[in-house]
Enzyme design. Sequence first.
Site, PDB file in Angstrom:
ATOM      1  N   ILE A  18       0.827  -1.204   0.000  1.00 39.69           N
ATOM      2  CA  ILE A  18       0.000   0.000   0.000  1.00 39.69           C
ATOM      3  C   ILE A  18       0.864   1.258   0.000  1.00 39.69           C
ATOM      4  CG2 ILE A  18      -1.729   1.322   1.275  1.00 39.69           C
ATOM      5  CD1 ILE A  18      -2.852  -1.212   0.022  1.00 39.69           C
ATOM      6  N   ASP A  58      13.396   4.393  10.625  1.00 43.48           N
ATOM      7  CA  ASP A  58      12.539   3.581  11.491  1.00 43.48           C
ATOM      8  C   ASP A  58      11.632   4.548  12.236  1.00 43.48           C
ATOM      9  OD1 ASP A  58      11.325   2.009  13.412  1.00 43.48           O
ATOM     10  OD2 ASP A  58      13.171   1.031  14.073  1.00 43.48           O
ATOM     11  N   TYR A 148      -2.579  -6.047  17.159  1.00 41.73           N
ATOM     12  CA  TYR A 148      -2.824  -5.315  15.918  1.00 41.73           C
ATOM     13  C   TYR A 148      -4.114  -4.504  16.020  1.00 41.73           C
ATOM     14  CZ  TYR A 148      -3.541  -4.336  10.957  1.00 41.73           C
ATOM     15  OH  TYR A 148      -3.744  -3.705   9.749  1.00 41.73           O
TER      16      TYR A 148
END
Length: 248
Positions: A18, A58, A148
Amino acid sequence: MDVSQPKTVVVTGASRGIGRAIAMTLADEGWLVRGLARGDGDFDGLGAHPRVTCARVDVAAEKQVRDFFASLKAEGVQVDALVNNAALQGGEPIGAQSLADWQRFFSVNVTGAWLMAKHALPLMPAGAAIVNVGSVASVAGFAERAAYCASKHALVGLTKALAAELAPAGVRVNILCLGSFDTPGLRELARSRGAALADYAKRQLCGRLGDPDEASAACSFLLSERNTFMNGALMAVDGGLLVKGAHG
């Protein structure tokens, strides 16, 4: 967008899936794209686009995030948009998940977005926009994906809070909640669970997986000048997954 006056957008998690699709779509539309990723991959050719510059950052490491935006400031770059796409996926039963794993999900999926917004804001003018890339897991729960789901729910709270805080400065913040898309990440998740991609396609009313370009088109709209009245909003691009889930 007026390509004679290109604007700059920062896209995290841009090396594949994505994120790469969003970066490519925006670059094709005339944005100057700064694509960020943490890993050691090659950005799948993204850096070959003349309007894309790639960097290793990061998002969960504040020094790296701070240094990145400091470098943009030194270049005289204004950040007109930020897409917080970088995220960890996957999951396991809560009894098997370590505290370190749980914290890593929040470190990347929530703290990473917070750090990017925090350090981008000094370079963002009135009229700028932030899109956080969420998931159907931002509003629903899925077995064996507690970390998640919880982190993606938290991203909704962050989106709404930032929208309220930044509105006086003219910065809009919205969240894109995605269903199942045909990406390397989904393929890896399917393999880890012994599932087929067709199993994920069946969960959606459309009966198929989404194409990453469909997600990038929605993101482009959220960032565009055609969309100046959405703020703190959730946009679901999920093939009808949430509706089908509610109706069996």
